[in-house]
Design a protein around this motif. Structure first.
Motif, PDB file in Angstrom:
ATOM      1  N   LEU A 216      12.735  -2.965 -10.579  1.00 48.52           N
ATOM      2  CA  LEU A 216      13.646  -2.563 -10.015  1.00 48.52           C
ATOM      3  C   LEU A 216      14.072  -0.998 -10.195  1.00 48.52           C
ATOM      4  N   PRO A 217      14.224  -0.305  -9.221  1.00 47.21           N
ATOM      5  CA  PRO A 217      14.573   1.157  -9.552  1.00 47.21           C
ATOM      6  C   PRO A 217      15.980   1.330  -9.924  1.00 47.21           C
ATOM      7  N   ALA A 218      16.237   2.509 -10.778  1.00 48.49           N
ATOM      8  CA  ALA A 218      17.619   2.749 -11.390  1.00 48.49           C
ATOM      9  C   ALA A 218      18.321   3.279 -10.488  1.00 48.49           C
ATOM     10  N   ALA A 219      17.972   3.672  -9.419  1.00 52.47           N
ATOM     11  CA  ALA A 219      18.916   4.071  -8.119  1.00 52.47           C
ATOM     12  C   ALA A 219      17.996   3.953  -6.863  1.00 52.47           C
ATOM     13  N   GLY A 220      18.593   4.369  -5.916  1.00 48.94           N
ATOM     14  CA  GLY A 220      18.086   4.374  -4.495  1.00 48.94           C
ATOM     15  C   GLY A 220      17.124   5.766  -4.362  1.00 48.94           C
ATOM     16  N   SER A 221      16.512   5.848  -3.273  1.00 49.38           N
ATOM     17  CA  SER A 221      15.508   6.965  -2.910  1.00 49.38           C
ATOM     18  C   SER A 221      15.319   7.142  -1.476  1.00 49.38           C
ATOM     19  N   LEU A 222      14.947   8.168  -0.835  1.00 47.30           N
ATOM     20  CA  LEU A 222      14.717   8.361   0.466  1.00 47.30           C
ATOM     21  C   LEU A 222      13.411   9.278   0.695  1.00 47.30           C
ATOM     22  N   SER A 223      12.513   8.341   1.606  1.00 46.96           N
ATOM     23  CA  SER A 223      11.142   9.157   1.963  1.00 46.96           C
ATOM     24  C   SER A 223      10.923   9.378   3.260  1.00 46.96           C
ATOM     25  N   LEU A 224       9.920  10.067   3.438  1.00 50.22           N
ATOM     26  CA  LEU A 224       9.152  10.226   4.829  1.00 50.22           C
ATOM     27  C   LEU A 224       7.773   9.664   4.856  1.00 50.22           C
ATOM     28  N   THR A 225       7.573   8.642   5.534  1.00 47.96           N
ATOM     29  CA  THR A 225       6.081   8.149   5.622  1.00 47.96           C
ATOM     30  C   THR A 225       5.157   9.177   6.370  1.00 47.96           C
ATOM     31  N   LEU A 226       3.997   9.220   5.657  1.00 51.30           N
ATOM     32  CA  LEU A 226       3.255  10.267   6.211  1.00 51.30           C
ATOM     33  C   LEU A 226       1.739   9.830   7.016  1.00 51.30           C
ATOM     34  N   ASP A 227       1.594  10.234   8.267  1.00 56.42           N
ATOM     35  CA  ASP A 227       0.293   9.843   8.819  1.00 56.42           C
ATOM     36  C   ASP A 227      -0.988  10.165   8.087  1.00 56.42           C
ATOM     37  N   ALA A 228      -1.043  11.440   7.567  1.00 54.29           N
ATOM     38  CA  ALA A 228      -2.086  11.928   7.195  1.00 54.29           C
ATOM     39  C   ALA A 228      -2.976  11.220   5.722  1.00 54.29           C
ATOM     40  N   LEU A 229      -2.197  10.239   5.183  1.00 51.01           N
ATOM     41  CA  LEU A 229      -2.660   9.328   3.964  1.00 51.01           C
ATOM     42  C   LEU A 229      -2.587   8.045   4.329  1.00 51.01           C
ATOM     43  N   THR A 230      -3.663   7.366   4.440  1.00 54.72           N
ATOM     44  CA  THR A 230      -3.519   5.888   4.733  1.00 54.72           C
ATOM     45  C   THR A 230      -4.473   5.038   4.037  1.00 54.72           C
ATOM     46  N   THR A 231      -4.101   3.818   3.834  1.00 60.33           N
ATOM     47  CA  THR A 231      -5.019   2.782   3.022  1.00 60.33           C
ATOM     48  C   THR A 231      -5.164   1.717   3.987  1.00 60.33           C
ATOM     49  N   VAL A 232      -6.487   1.279   4.172  1.00 61.20           N
ATOM     50  CA  VAL A 232      -6.698   0.286   4.877  1.00 61.20           C
ATOM     51  C   VAL A 232      -7.326  -0.776   4.013  1.00 61.20           C
ATOM     52  N   THR A 233      -6.826  -2.036   4.341  1.00 62.12           N
ATOM     53  CA  THR A 233      -7.222  -3.074   3.224  1.00 62.12           C
ATOM     54  C   THR A 233      -7.403  -4.445   3.715  1.00 62.12           C
ATOM     55  N   THR A 234      -8.344  -5.026   3.671  1.00 61.58           N
ATOM     56  CA  THR A 234      -8.721  -6.621   4.065  1.00 61.58           C
ATOM     57  C   THR A 234      -8.519  -7.685   2.916  1.00 61.58           C
ATOM     58  N   VAL A 235      -7.955  -8.629   3.404  1.00 56.09           N
ATOM     59  CA  VAL A 235      -7.699  -9.660   2.448  1.00 56.09           C
ATOM     60  C   VAL A 235      -8.451 -11.086   2.847  1.00 56.09           C
ATOM     61  N   ARG A 236      -9.083 -11.841   2.093  1.00 56.75           N
ATOM     62  CA  ARG A 236      -9.501 -13.123   2.534  1.00 56.75           C
ATOM     63  C   ARG A 236      -9.588 -14.019   1.493  1.00 56.75           C
ATOM     64  N   PHE A 237      -8.598 -15.105   1.671  1.00 56.79           N
ATOM     65  CA  PHE A 237      -8.600 -15.977   0.647  1.00 56.79           C
ATOM     66  C   PHE A 237      -9.815 -16.975   0.821  1.00 56.79           C
ATOM     67  N   ASP A 238     -10.426 -17.196  -0.231  1.00 57.32           N
ATOM     68  CA  ASP A 238     -11.811 -17.973  -0.435  1.00 57.32           C
ATOM     69  C   ASP A 238     -12.074 -19.017  -1.315  1.00 57.32           C
ATOM     70  N   PRO A 239     -12.055 -20.360  -1.019  1.00 53.21           N
ATOM     71  CA  PRO A 239     -11.713 -21.472  -1.894  1.00 53.21           C
ATOM     72  C   PRO A 239     -13.028 -21.302  -2.728  1.00 53.21           C
ATOM     73  N   ALA A 240     -14.100 -20.917  -2.526  1.00 55.88           N
ATOM     74  CA  ALA A 240     -15.419 -20.711  -3.104  1.00 55.88           C
ATOM     75  C   ALA A 240     -15.379 -19.556  -4.338  1.00 55.88           C
ATOM     76  N   LEU A 241     -14.232 -18.563  -4.460  1.00 54.04           N
ATOM     77  CA  LEU A 241     -14.111 -17.816  -5.363  1.00 54.04           C
ATOM     78  C   LEU A 241     -13.560 -18.529  -6.650  1.00 54.04           C
ATOM     79  N   ALA A 242     -13.868 -17.874  -7.804  1.00 59.16           N
ATOM     80  CA  ALA A 242     -13.177 -18.822  -8.956  1.00 59.16           C
ATOM     81  C   ALA A 242     -12.171 -17.681  -9.533  1.00 59.16           C
ATOM     82  N   ALA A 243     -12.128 -16.470  -8.976  1.00 58.59           N
ATOM     83  CA  ALA A 243     -11.295 -15.449  -9.415  1.00 58.59           C
ATOM     84  C   ALA A 243     -11.110 -14.199  -8.146  1.00 58.59           C
ATOM     85  N   ASP A 244     -10.340 -13.638  -8.455  1.00 62.57           N
ATOM     86  CA  ASP A 244      -9.860 -12.498  -7.321  1.00 62.57           C
ATOM     87  C   ASP A 244     -11.067 -11.615  -7.540  1.00 62.57           C
ATOM     88  N   ALA A 245     -11.375 -11.044  -6.456  1.00 55.67           N
ATOM     89  CA  ALA A 245     -12.536 -10.031  -6.396  1.00 55.67           C
ATOM     90  C   ALA A 245     -11.958  -8.619  -5.736  1.00 55.67           C
TER      91      ALA A 245
END
Lengths: 330, 330
Positions: free
Chosen positions: A29-58
């Motif tokens: 939890l932050p000590a105070a508020g903040s204010l930001s600008l979201t930027l188009d030039a820097l992105t992350t693309v993430t894929t998640v798949r839950f898989d009963p065959a997995l013994a641990a997250d990968a």
């Protein structure tokens, strides 16, 4: 439905009124508020798949297996999603950063924002922005803001459980937001950070004689920034932006021992920004927990500012960013 | 006897616990105490002669006529001496700085300390150290400390008239003081100061959200420095020294607009000091209202520190100073 992969894209953001310091490290939890600008030039693309065959997250990051530390942090975070979804299934996560360079510009904001949408959807949940922001915050304080596009306000919240420590979008004139540019001047060498931002925040809070005054000044800066946005006054927003960044770094510099992120080229870039203003160009600097200098300006001055930054000795790359969208399916 | 010239020599000093901010600009009273080391390497020699034939005060600085601004400041200051001596006679003042380079290292401390002794003796007065310190303070806050040699404590004082805002010598083990070295690394270019220290202090007090916290931290730093001196603990004194300098600069950096004295080479020199400490060399940095870096160390490490500073790109001169004496007839 669990088992189906879900892919989300989120943008990084840069705080105009800075976030630096927590009121609760466990709940992040932050000590105070903040204010930001979201930027188009820097992105992350993430894929998640839950898989009963997995013994641990990968997890892969940019195609390579994530470190044990990153995986452990992600698993802890995913446990909260599993709790919400009522499942115990492990997940496979593939995350790719589309950043202009491998400079070490912070990807935790876009990373956890993309993960929040991808993981909850892959787990069969359909959360609103507030719930996504809350979840993203548990991973990284600044990620809470990347749920939304454009100008975003993070709220410190007052509840002990922190459920009200979430971001909300700021209603700003579309033309004002569309005219904003952030020129990112990377200061090179690529020397590893001397202080991770989490540890540095804690060290600053514990040892800097100026820390409490820094936290205390944030309410006034937030009010000034929101008033500037409401009035469409970039000069006023720029002045608060540069003042907030310098106050944050000042609080850090006064830590004992010091937390000093600046490199010689950082100072040269700051001087170049002052020189631009001296020539009548609307340009205001901000810096985060690293040596890079980001310059807020308007579209019409973007090219001049980018050229001035590129001419600073020690600046190794310059990227021009515009306001970007909130997290979305990809 | 008035009419006879008197010549005095005083040394500059560098604050280990910094002076930055006034509680009364007219009487030049500091907002808090400070603690300094008087340095042998930087001296001012000043001759004063009261001359009934003069219609106005006349002054040379390093052999050239002083500027109107300097002369006006000196005349205002001399009026207080004339008041004490009960005379109205004008004076001829010749002041020469024996500084290793023309770098703009501050000479107001040694200047007003030498002037205090020379002018009062030339006016037929024989003041004690406290009275000289009080007089010197009216010219320059840091000059009050240069009345004494070695380690010196400046007191903020509590009186409205400021008569208790004076310096006193610190009783320290002679061997501890004799072992101290201050390595002065001048950062070049010789660009004129962007902010005179008086104006910058006032601007910082009026606009920096961190200023009050800076003033509030000084009592603790003074106690820690005095305890370190009493214990002969250079490590502890060095840590306070670097912490106080960084807190002062942090308060200034957070001014709006910023007061930022550092140049790129300042940061490189600070990094070199940290690197020295990483190699086990006892070295701690301090900076005043300018880009130069001064490094507190012990005699046995002086050569290594001086060599390391000389190797920093952008450092144009390195001087090694030892503890110097208080103001004295010359």
């Amino acid at each position: 439905m669990i088992g189906r992969p879900f892919t989300a894209r989120a943008c990084a953001n840069i705080a105009l009124v800075k976030y630096w310091g927590k009121r609760d490290g466990v709940r992040n939890l932050p000590a105070a508020g903040s204010l930001s600008l979201t930027l188009d030039a820097l992105t992350t693309v993430t894929t998640v798949r839950f898989d009963p065959a997995l013994a641990a997250d990968a997890m892969t990051l940019d195609g390579a297996a994530a470190s044990a530390k990153v995986l452990a942090r992600t698993t802890t975070w995913l446990d909260r999603v599993r709790e919400l979804a009522g499942v115990t299934t492990r997940a496979a996560i593939d995350s790719v950063n589309h950043f202009p360079t491998a400079s070490g510009l912070a990807s935790s904001a876009s990373g956890f924002a993309a993960l929040a949408l991808a993981a909850t959807r892959a787990a069969g949940l359909d959360l609103d922005g507030a719930a996504l922001s809350r979840l993203a915050r548990l991973g990284s304080g600044s990620a809470a803001r990347s749920i939304y596009g454009g100008l975003v306000r993070m709220h410190a919240g007052a509840r002990v459980d922190g459920d009200d420590a979430i971001a909300t979008p700021i209603a700003a004139a579309p033309a004002f937001v569309a005219d904003l540019r952030m020129i990112i001047a990377e200061v090179g060498g690529g020397a590893p950070k001397t202080h991770g931002s989490r540890d540095a925040m804690d060290h600053c809070a514990a040892t800097s004689p100026l820390y409490a005054a820094w936290v205390a000044c944030l309410d006034g800066d937030l009010r000034a920034a929101e008033a500037a946005i409401a009035a469409g006054d970039l000069e006023a927003l720029g002045a608060v932006t540069e003042g907030s960044a310098l106050a944050m770094h000042a609080a850090a510099i006064a830590s004992r021992p010091t937390v000093l992120y600046w490199q010689p080229a950082t100072l040269a870039a700051l001087a170049a920004v002052r020189e631009l203003r001296g020539r009548g160009v609307g340009a205001w600097a901000t810096m985060d927990a690293g040596p890079h200098v980001k310059v807020l300006t308007r579209a019409g001055d973007g090219a001049a500012v980018a050229a001035a930054m590129a001419a600073v000795p020690g600046v190794t790359a310059v990227t021009t960013a515009t306001a970007g969208p909130g997290v979305e399916p990809a």
